[in-house]
Design a protein around this motif. Structure first.
Motif, mmCIF file in Angstrom:
data_model
loop_
_atom_site.group_PDB
_atom_site.id
_atom_site.type_symbol
_atom_site.label_atom_id
_atom_site.label_comp_id
_atom_site.label_asym_id
_atom_site.label_seq_id
_atom_site.Cartn_x
_atom_site.Cartn_y
_atom_site.Cartn_z
ATOM 1 N N THR A 1 9.257 14.030 91.291
ATOM 2 C CA THR A 1 8.868 15.148 90.575
ATOM 3 C C THR A 1 9.008 16.354 90.816
ATOM 4 O OG1 THR A 1 6.665 15.102 91.500
ATOM 5 C CG2 THR A 1 6.813 13.574 89.832
ATOM 6 N N TYR A 37 6.160 19.226 88.719
ATOM 7 C CA TYR A 37 4.911 18.782 88.337
ATOM 8 C C TYR A 37 3.914 19.608 88.419
ATOM 9 C CZ TYR A 37 0.558 15.726 88.037
ATOM 10 O OH TYR A 37 -0.496 15.364 87.826
ATOM 11 N N HIS A 60 4.414 17.023 83.418
ATOM 12 C CA HIS A 60 5.965 16.955 84.074
ATOM 13 C C HIS A 60 6.667 17.823 83.398
ATOM 14 C CE1 HIS A 60 5.181 13.309 86.598
ATOM 15 N NE2 HIS A 60 4.260 13.094 85.629
#
Length: 209
Positions: free
Chosen positions: A61, A87, A99
């Motif tokens: 992420t 993230y 996200h």
């Protein structure tokens, strides 16, 4: 009489000089990247399906990739492209909002610049093939190509497919960079670029001669 002949002589010299002036011609220098220069910060992509979210999510992420390019082939890099994902928790209801991803371009060197949107100088101007890229275009040192971020009021959407970005180089020359963006796969590629070596002449997006 002598004065009259002198004036005629001056006019003749000016006329002759004007005929000797040659029209400036395009001198295009181009380069294709085979293989393409690819930025893909996601090792894998998953899709979350929920009542409020159904978009692709990258893993890891938080990741960043960059690439440098030398458009005018002088041995010095002119532009840096960076693709990053992150993230940031902002919503427990809509997980997609947590996200974020963005693609930015930065000019390197004192004279290089990115051609930007006239209505928003923070974003690049996207050209279609054969669009004219002008010396007089609005420019900036860096600009956003794509942005998906819940913390801002409006995202910058670069549609999937081949697109052209405009650039301004040293000595007042302009060029284009052809890129490919696949938003769902988190993949951005630099395909080729070109610039017009002739001082002060414009170039069309995709022009190679």
């Amino acid at each position: 009489m002598k004065r009259y002949l002198f004036i005629l002589g001056i006019i003749g010299m000016i006329t002759f000089s004007c005929h000797k002036v040659k029209k400036l011609k395009d001198d295009i220098s181009s380069r294709k990247y085979i293989p393409h220069l690819v930025l893909s910060p996601a090792d894998s992509v998953a899709t979350i399906y929920s009542p409020t979210c159904s978009e692709s999510i990258p893993f890891p992420t938080d990741s960043t990739q960059s690439v440098l390019i030398d458009v005018d082939k002088d041995g010095f890099n002119d532009f840096k492209f960076t693709y990053s994902t992150s993230y940031n928790f902002v919503s427990s209801i809509d997980s997609c909002e947590n996200h974020n991803s963005q693609i930015v371009v930065e000019a390197i060197g004192s004279e290089n610049r990115v051609i930007v949107d006239e209505d928003n100088a923070e974003n690049v101007r996207v050209f279609a093939v054969d669009d004219e890229i002008k010396i007089s275009s609005s420019i900036a040192v860096n600009a956003t190509i794509f942005l998906d971020d819940a913390s801002i009021s409006e995202d910058v959407i670069l549609e999937t497919g081949n697109k052209y970005l405009g650039v301004k180089l040293a000595s007042n020359t302009v060029g284009w960079i052809k890129v490919y963006h696949d938003r769902g796969a988190f993949r951005f590629a630099i395909l080729e670029h070109a610039f017009n070596r002739t001082f002060q002449l414009n170039i069309k997006a995709g022009q190679t001669q």
